[in-house]
Design a protein around this motif. Structure first.
Motif, PDB file in Angstrom:
ATOM      1  N   SER A 213       0.815  -1.218   0.000  1.00  0.00           N
ATOM      2  CA  SER A 213       0.000   0.000   0.000  1.00  0.00           C
ATOM      3  C   SER A 213       0.846   1.264   0.000  1.00  0.00           C
ATOM      4  O   SER A 213       0.436   2.287  -0.534  1.00  0.00           O
ATOM      5  CB  SER A 213      -0.933   0.004   1.224  1.00  0.00           C
ATOM      6  N   GLN A 214       2.073   1.201   0.564  1.00  0.00           N
ATOM      7  CA  GLN A 214       2.897   2.401   0.688  1.00  0.00           C
ATOM      8  C   GLN A 214       3.851   2.617  -0.476  1.00  0.00           C
ATOM      9  O   GLN A 214       4.250   3.754  -0.738  1.00  0.00           O
ATOM     10  CB  GLN A 214       3.706   2.344   1.992  1.00  0.00           C
ATOM     11  N   ASP A 215       4.212   1.559  -1.179  1.00  0.00           N
ATOM     12  CA  ASP A 215       5.207   1.697  -2.240  1.00  0.00           C
ATOM     13  C   ASP A 215       4.677   1.073  -3.537  1.00  0.00           C
ATOM     14  O   ASP A 215       4.556  -0.144  -3.634  1.00  0.00           O
ATOM     15  CB  ASP A 215       6.514   1.005  -1.824  1.00  0.00           C
ATOM     16  N   PRO A 216       4.367   1.888  -4.553  1.00  0.00           N
ATOM     17  CA  PRO A 216       3.849   1.341  -5.817  1.00  0.00           C
ATOM     18  C   PRO A 216       4.806   0.357  -6.477  1.00  0.00           C
ATOM     19  O   PRO A 216       4.362  -0.612  -7.100  1.00  0.00           O
ATOM     20  CB  PRO A 216       3.644   2.591  -6.677  1.00  0.00           C
ATOM     21  N   SER A 217       6.116   0.596  -6.362  1.00  0.00           N
ATOM     22  CA  SER A 217       7.084  -0.317  -6.971  1.00  0.00           C
ATOM     23  C   SER A 217       7.006  -1.695  -6.333  1.00  0.00           C
ATOM     24  O   SER A 217       7.045  -2.723  -7.028  1.00  0.00           O
ATOM     25  CB  SER A 217       8.503   0.241  -6.837  1.00  0.00           C
ATOM     26  N   CYS A 218       6.890  -1.721  -5.014  1.00  0.00           N
ATOM     27  CA  CYS A 218       6.744  -3.007  -4.320  1.00  0.00           C
ATOM     28  C   CYS A 218       5.430  -3.685  -4.716  1.00  0.00           C
ATOM     29  O   CYS A 218       5.389  -4.902  -4.918  1.00  0.00           O
ATOM     30  CB  CYS A 218       6.787  -2.793  -2.807  1.00  0.00           C
TER      31      CYS A 218
ATOM     32  N   ILE B 172       2.940  -8.335  -7.282  1.00  0.00           N
ATOM     33  CA  ILE B 172       1.941  -8.947  -8.159  1.00  0.00           C
ATOM     34  C   ILE B 172       2.626  -9.675  -9.299  1.00  0.00           C
ATOM     35  O   ILE B 172       2.225 -10.782  -9.690  1.00  0.00           O
ATOM     36  CB  ILE B 172       0.968  -7.872  -8.678  1.00  0.00           C
ATOM     37  N   ARG B 173       3.702  -9.067  -9.828  1.00  0.00           N
ATOM     38  CA  ARG B 173       4.423  -9.693 -10.933  1.00  0.00           C
ATOM     39  C   ARG B 173       5.051 -11.021 -10.500  1.00  0.00           C
ATOM     40  O   ARG B 173       5.148 -11.964 -11.299  1.00  0.00           O
ATOM     41  CB  ARG B 173       5.505  -8.733 -11.441  1.00  0.00           C
ATOM     42  N   GLN B 174       5.477 -11.102  -9.253  1.00  0.00           N
ATOM     43  CA  GLN B 174       6.120 -12.319  -8.747  1.00  0.00           C
ATOM     44  C   GLN B 174       5.119 -13.310  -8.145  1.00  0.00           C
ATOM     45  O   GLN B 174       5.528 -14.301  -7.545  1.00  0.00           O
ATOM     46  CB  GLN B 174       7.180 -11.960  -7.699  1.00  0.00           C
ATOM     47  N   GLY B 175       3.830 -13.041  -8.295  1.00  0.00           N
ATOM     48  CA  GLY B 175       2.826 -14.009  -7.868  1.00  0.00           C
ATOM     49  C   GLY B 175       2.468 -13.960  -6.403  1.00  0.00           C
ATOM     50  O   GLY B 175       2.187 -15.002  -5.798  1.00  0.00           O
ATOM     51  N   SER B 176       2.465 -12.776  -5.813  1.00  0.00           N
ATOM     52  CA  SER B 176       2.168 -12.683  -4.379  1.00  0.00           C
ATOM     53  C   SER B 176       0.739 -13.138  -4.066  1.00  0.00           C
ATOM     54  O   SER B 176       0.506 -13.772  -3.030  1.00  0.00           O
ATOM     55  CB  SER B 176       2.363 -11.243  -3.893  1.00  0.00           C
ATOM     56  N   ILE B 177      -0.206 -12.827  -4.947  1.00  0.00           N
ATOM     57  CA  ILE B 177      -1.592 -13.225  -4.679  1.00  0.00           C
ATOM     58  C   ILE B 177      -1.706 -14.744  -4.681  1.00  0.00           C
ATOM     59  O   ILE B 177      -2.359 -15.334  -3.805  1.00  0.00           O
ATOM     60  CB  ILE B 177      -2.530 -12.580  -5.712  1.00  0.00           C
TER      61      ILE B 177
ATOM     62  N   SER C 190      -7.203  -9.570   3.560  1.00  0.00           N
ATOM     63  CA  SER C 190      -7.067  -8.112   3.501  1.00  0.00           C
ATOM     64  C   SER C 190      -5.993  -7.700   2.505  1.00  0.00           C
ATOM     65  O   SER C 190      -6.159  -6.708   1.781  1.00  0.00           O
ATOM     66  CB  SER C 190      -6.747  -7.570   4.897  1.00  0.00           C
ATOM     67  N   TYR C 191      -4.874  -8.450   2.458  1.00  0.00           N
ATOM     68  CA  TYR C 191      -3.854  -8.103   1.466  1.00  0.00           C
ATOM     69  C   TYR C 191      -4.383  -8.272   0.044  1.00  0.00           C
ATOM     70  O   TYR C 191      -4.178  -7.409  -0.815  1.00  0.00           O
ATOM     71  CB  TYR C 191      -2.598  -8.968   1.627  1.00  0.00           C
ATOM     72  N   ILE C 192      -5.056  -9.395  -0.217  1.00  0.00           N
ATOM     73  CA  ILE C 192      -5.576  -9.628  -1.571  1.00  0.00           C
ATOM     74  C   ILE C 192      -6.528  -8.508  -1.961  1.00  0.00           C
ATOM     75  O   ILE C 192      -6.479  -7.983  -3.077  1.00  0.00           O
ATOM     76  CB  ILE C 192      -6.279 -10.998  -1.643  1.00  0.00           C
ATOM     77  N   ALA C 193      -7.400  -8.115  -1.025  1.00  0.00           N
ATOM     78  CA  ALA C 193      -8.353  -7.044  -1.317  1.00  0.00           C
ATOM     79  C   ALA C 193      -7.634  -5.719  -1.582  1.00  0.00           C
ATOM     80  O   ALA C 193      -7.977  -4.996  -2.524  1.00  0.00           O
ATOM     81  CB  ALA C 193      -9.339  -6.894  -0.158  1.00  0.00           C
ATOM     82  N   SER C 194      -6.632  -5.396  -0.769  1.00  0.00           N
ATOM     83  CA  SER C 194      -5.919  -4.132  -0.963  1.00  0.00           C
ATOM     84  C   SER C 194      -5.136  -4.141  -2.267  1.00  0.00           C
ATOM     85  O   SER C 194      -5.035  -3.109  -2.947  1.00  0.00           O
ATOM     86  CB  SER C 194      -4.983  -3.870   0.215  1.00  0.00           C
ATOM     87  N   ALA C 195      -4.569  -5.300  -2.636  1.00  0.00           N
ATOM     88  CA  ALA C 195      -3.843  -5.385  -3.906  1.00  0.00           C
ATOM     89  C   ALA C 195      -4.779  -5.139  -5.081  1.00  0.00           C
ATOM     90  O   ALA C 195      -4.409  -4.474  -6.052  1.00  0.00           O
ATOM     91  CB  ALA C 195      -3.174  -6.759  -4.037  1.00  0.00           C
ATOM     92  N   ILE C 196      -5.999  -5.647  -4.990  1.00  0.00           N
ATOM     93  CA  ILE C 196      -6.975  -5.453  -6.064  1.00  0.00           C
ATOM     94  C   ILE C 196      -7.425  -3.998  -6.116  1.00  0.00           C
ATOM     95  O   ILE C 196      -7.475  -3.378  -7.183  1.00  0.00           O
ATOM     96  CB  ILE C 196      -8.176  -6.387  -5.860  1.00  0.00           C
TER      97      ILE C 196
ATOM     98  N   ASP D 181      -4.045  -2.297 -12.461  1.00  0.00           N
ATOM     99  CA  ASP D 181      -4.670  -3.384 -13.215  1.00  0.00           C
ATOM    100  C   ASP D 181      -5.267  -4.390 -12.243  1.00  0.00           C
ATOM    101  O   ASP D 181      -4.717  -5.468 -12.012  1.00  0.00           O
ATOM    102  CB  ASP D 181      -3.630  -4.049 -14.125  1.00  0.00           C
ATOM    103  N   GLY D 182      -6.412  -4.028 -11.655  1.00  0.00           N
ATOM    104  CA  GLY D 182      -7.075  -4.926 -10.721  1.00  0.00           C
ATOM    105  C   GLY D 182      -7.607  -6.171 -11.384  1.00  0.00           C
ATOM    106  O   GLY D 182      -7.783  -7.209 -10.726  1.00  0.00           O
ATOM    107  N   VAL D 183      -7.873  -6.115 -12.699  1.00  0.00           N
ATOM    108  CA  VAL D 183      -8.391  -7.284 -13.416  1.00  0.00           C
ATOM    109  C   VAL D 183      -7.381  -8.428 -13.343  1.00  0.00           C
ATOM    110  O   VAL D 183      -7.746  -9.581 -13.090  1.00  0.00           O
ATOM    111  CB  VAL D 183      -8.711  -6.917 -14.870  1.00  0.00           C
ATOM    112  N   THR D 184      -6.109  -8.122 -13.564  1.00  0.00           N
ATOM    113  CA  THR D 184      -5.075  -9.154 -13.487  1.00  0.00           C
ATOM    114  C   THR D 184      -5.003  -9.752 -12.088  1.00  0.00           C
ATOM    115  O   THR D 184      -4.844 -10.971 -11.924  1.00  0.00           O
ATOM    116  CB  THR D 184      -3.707  -8.561 -13.878  1.00  0.00           C
ATOM    117  N   CYS D 185      -5.128  -8.921 -11.060  1.00  0.00           N
ATOM    118  CA  CYS D 185      -5.094  -9.416  -9.682  1.00  0.00           C
ATOM    119  C   CYS D 185      -6.246 -10.373  -9.424  1.00  0.00           C
ATOM    120  O   CYS D 185      -6.067 -11.433  -8.801  1.00  0.00           O
ATOM    121  CB  CYS D 185      -5.148  -8.242  -8.707  1.00  0.00           C
TER     122      CYS D 185
END
Length: 712
Positions: free
Chosen positions: A315-320, A325-330, A372-378, A383-387
């Motif tokens: 939530s604090q760092d867009p790069s992170c 998401i790119r590395q499959g955190s969800i 909560s993390y999955i929801a915040s990532a979306i 690109d919430g669709v990819t999440c």
């Protein structure tokens, strides 16, 4: 007379000397020799505390603390290791071990006041303890990024002892000292130290640590990994007091080596702790004293703080956030929840389920953190669709279906309550993305997997989650129905020229996509000119408002599904729409002839609002074309809208929200007569096979001017 170290400046006060007389005579002699510089007797004091704790209270050994502090204060951290500095290093090792031991023993007895012990013995003497913690980490632990390298001086301090000297104090501070937690959040050097250790622990693979004589077992490494998750989270969490300084997240990320090392290490933590949870033996009895229950508690707490750290940096760092998401955190989080859910959502007994630490509420908390993390990532992603696709493909819906077995005590007032973002809230958030073509494709795959899995009948104890699942699963079926209506996305597969039967696979040249609306495609310049003269001039701007201001491919490829949800909502809530129109006419009498019905699909269940056209967000309400469009809708529609000009749909792609002109109206009006007839041959092509990445560069059409000027 106070004790004094022979040949040394070590000295205790009269009160400290008096306190030592409460110890056995043999221990008093050992303490006196330790003050005189005996390393052997200093080590005996630490061993004496460890062996006697089962028979005595930790408060009895507090009188030894001044000896350890005096020892640390009398030696300086050497710059080099040589025969002359080795005695001082070993003395410092045992003195620091003594402080850690007494603080650890104090935490085992809550009535003793462990908060005060950790704060007084370690935090407030940080200038003495921290330099040595750093020294032993630098010289007696393997490098963080290559744990296979043997530490340079294991003879000074084993890796097992080095762990106690460096990592254990941080864990004690995080759990028992508010003052210490503030130190971790506000000190640059301490965060660098914690980040280094975090990387080191994350790279441990569970075998015996190199450089130790086989005393560090796999179980200790797993526990170390789970307990250090809290330390890591505290470093980046908000302070308990808003007026206290908290360092920016960038400081910790820089100390850990950058965004990629942080992301890779964090996901490695989660995967390995999940593996540790799965390896715990089934408890013989679900009681507070059962070792397996305690292990499950430790590992789930570690996962809980790892999930919270994950959400914080996301939530604090867009790069992170993007890198995660790119590395499959969800997928990693969903896999973790899937594996631990059957281990922790177990109906045990009232005593354990309502236990303040080991109870069901604590066990469920790790699930809420993951959800909560999955929801915040979306919600926060561009690109919430990819999440959402990642979550569904990872099996999130199946996992949520398993959650209906819990909680027990469903009819009790003292049942554990849900978190702020629990399973039901996440389900409803997913449902707001069922309007997208890619998400519906993931839903198809979900149902295909479910078709091939034997049906397992479960007792539904959580009636709220069960009811929410039923509603959302019904919505998935509706989404698949809307996507399956033929012709599917006809405007993507056929030339939009009036009467032109040419399908996109038969185009001689590259397809020509209108750069104005981004929807219509043409096989030739002749078709585009004909379309412009036959009405596209008017509907081009309308279609552009149907795909949003940035013309998202996800919205463009999903117009058919969005139109299906829009039509169903309006027809299913006809009476409610009439009521809202009357209320809006009374509230906005000056704009009673310029009202618009908004179908809000960013919430679940969808909501209806009626507003004047100029009050819509991200919509050109003042453009003079809208009254003309409204008149044409009434003239050409079999059932024209009553009381409002037209409908619009509010959608989101994550953090971005868009108000779209009615897809159902735009497609019906702009492409009237362009639908495939039943006797026409239709060669379906998956729109994913059509390369839209260069569509704006492949003879784009500018429809802002007359096509005769070669701009459209």
């Amino acid at each position: 007379m106070p004790f004094a170290a022979v040949g040394s400046s070590l000295q205790l006060t009269a009160d400290e000397t008096k306190a030592l007389k409460s110890l056995p005579a043999a221990t008093q002699i050992t303490a006196k020799k330790a003050l005189q510089g005996s390393i052997t007797d200093l080590a005996r004091l630490v061993e004496f505390m460890t062996l006697s704790i089962s028979r005595s209270s930790p408060s009895r050994f507090c009188c030894l603390v001044p000896i350890f502090h005096a020892t640390l204060n009398s030696v300086q951290v050497p710059k080099y290791i040589n025969p002359k500095t080795i005695p001082a290093i070993i003395r410092a090792k045992w003195a620091l071990l003594g402080l850690v031991t007494i603080s650890t023993l104090a935490t085992s007895l809550p009535s003793y006041g462990s908060d005060d012990a950790v704060t007084k013995y370690i935090v407030r003497r940080w200038d003495e303890t921290y330099p040595w913690m750093w020294f032993f980490a630098q010289n007696c632990l393997p490098p963080p990024y290559d744990v296979s390298v043997t530490p340079p001086r294991p003879d000074l301090c084993s890796v097992s002892d080095a762990v106690k000297l460096t990592i254990s104090p941080l864990s004690l501070i995080c759990t028992k000292s508010e003052e210490g937690r503030h130190l971790l959040r506000s000190s640059v050097s301490v965060q660098q130290f914690a980040a280094r250790l975090w990387i080191l622990v994350g790279n441990l693979k569970g075998e015996v640590l190199q450089g130790d004589s086989g005393t560090t077992t796999d179980g200790l490494v797993s526990k170390l990994r789970a307990s250090f998750a809290l330390t890591n989270y505290v470093c980046v969490s908000e302070s308990e007091h808003p007026d206290k300084i908290t360092l920016p997240l960038s400081n910790f990320i820089h100390a850990a080596g950058g965004v990629k090392p942080v992301v890779f290490t964090l996901l490695r933590y989660i995967r390995r702790i999940t593996r540790d949870v799965a390896a715990v033996e089934e408890p013989r009895s679900w009681t507070v004293s059962d070792p397996s229950v305690k292990q499950l508690h430790l590992y789930t707490v570690g996962l809980n703080y790892s999930f919270q750290f994950l959400q914080t940096i996301s939530s604090q760092d867009p790069s992170c956030r993007e890198q995660l998401i790119r590395q499959g955190s969800i997928r990693t989080v969903v896999d973790a929840i899937t594996q631990i859910l059957p281990r922790i959502l177990v109906q045990a007994n009232e005593e354990l389920d309502l236990h303040p630490q080991l109870g069901l509420a604590g066990r469920q908390k790790v699930l809420w953190s993951g959800y909560s993390y999955i929801a915040s990532a979306i919600r926060d992603a561009d690109d919430g669709v990819t999440c959402v696709c990642q979550a569904i493909d990872a099996g999130l819906i199946q996992t949520l279906e398993k959650g209906v077995i819990c909680p027990p005590h469903a009819h009790r007032r003292d049942r554990p309550v849900r978190g702020r973002m629990g399973d039901i809230e996440l389900l409803f958030l997913l449902a707001t993305f069922f309007i997208y073509h890619r998400v519906v494709a993931s839903i198809f795959r979900h149902w295909f997997r479910m078709h091939n899995v034997p049906t397992e009948k479960r007792e539904i104890r959580d009636e709220g989650l069960g009811a929410a699942l039923e509603i959302v699963l019904t919505s998935t079926i509706n989404a698949m129905d809307y996507r399956s209506v033929e012709p599917i996305n006809f405007f993507e597969y056929r030339c939009s020229g009036p009467g032109c039967p040419m399908c996109t696979p038969k185009f001689v040249s590259k397809k020509r996509r209108c750069s104005g609306c981004l929807v219509s495609i043409y096989c030739s310049e002749k078709c585009q000119r004909t379309a412009w003269r036959n009405g596209h001039r008017k509907w081009c701007q309308v279609l552009r408002c149907t795909v949003g201001p940035w013309g998202s491919p996800d919205i463009r490829n999903s117009l058919q599904v969005i139109a299906g949800f829009e039509t169903t909502q309006i027809s299913g809530m006809a009476k409610d729409v009439e009521t809202r129109v009357r209320e809006a006419q009374q509230k906005f009498p000056a704009f009673s002839d310029k009202l618009v019905l908004m179908v809000d699909l960013t919430v679940y269940s969808p909501e209806m609002r009626v507003l004047p056209v100029h009050m819509l967000e991200q919509f050109p309400g003042r453009d003079p074309i809208w009254p003309e469009i409204a008149d044409e809708i009434r003239a050409r529609s079999d059932s024209p809208p009553k009381g409002y000009m037209f409908s619009v749909v509010k959608v989101h792609l994550g953090k971005s929200k868009f108000t779209l002109f009615s897809p159902s109206t735009a497609l019906r009006m702009a492409f009237e007569g362009q639908y495939f007839s039943d006797d026409e041959a239709y060669d379906p092509v998956d729109e994913d096979e059509i390369d839209d990445s260069k569509s704006l560069g492949d003879q784009d059409l500018d429809c802002d001017s007359d096509p005769l000027d070669n701009k459209c």
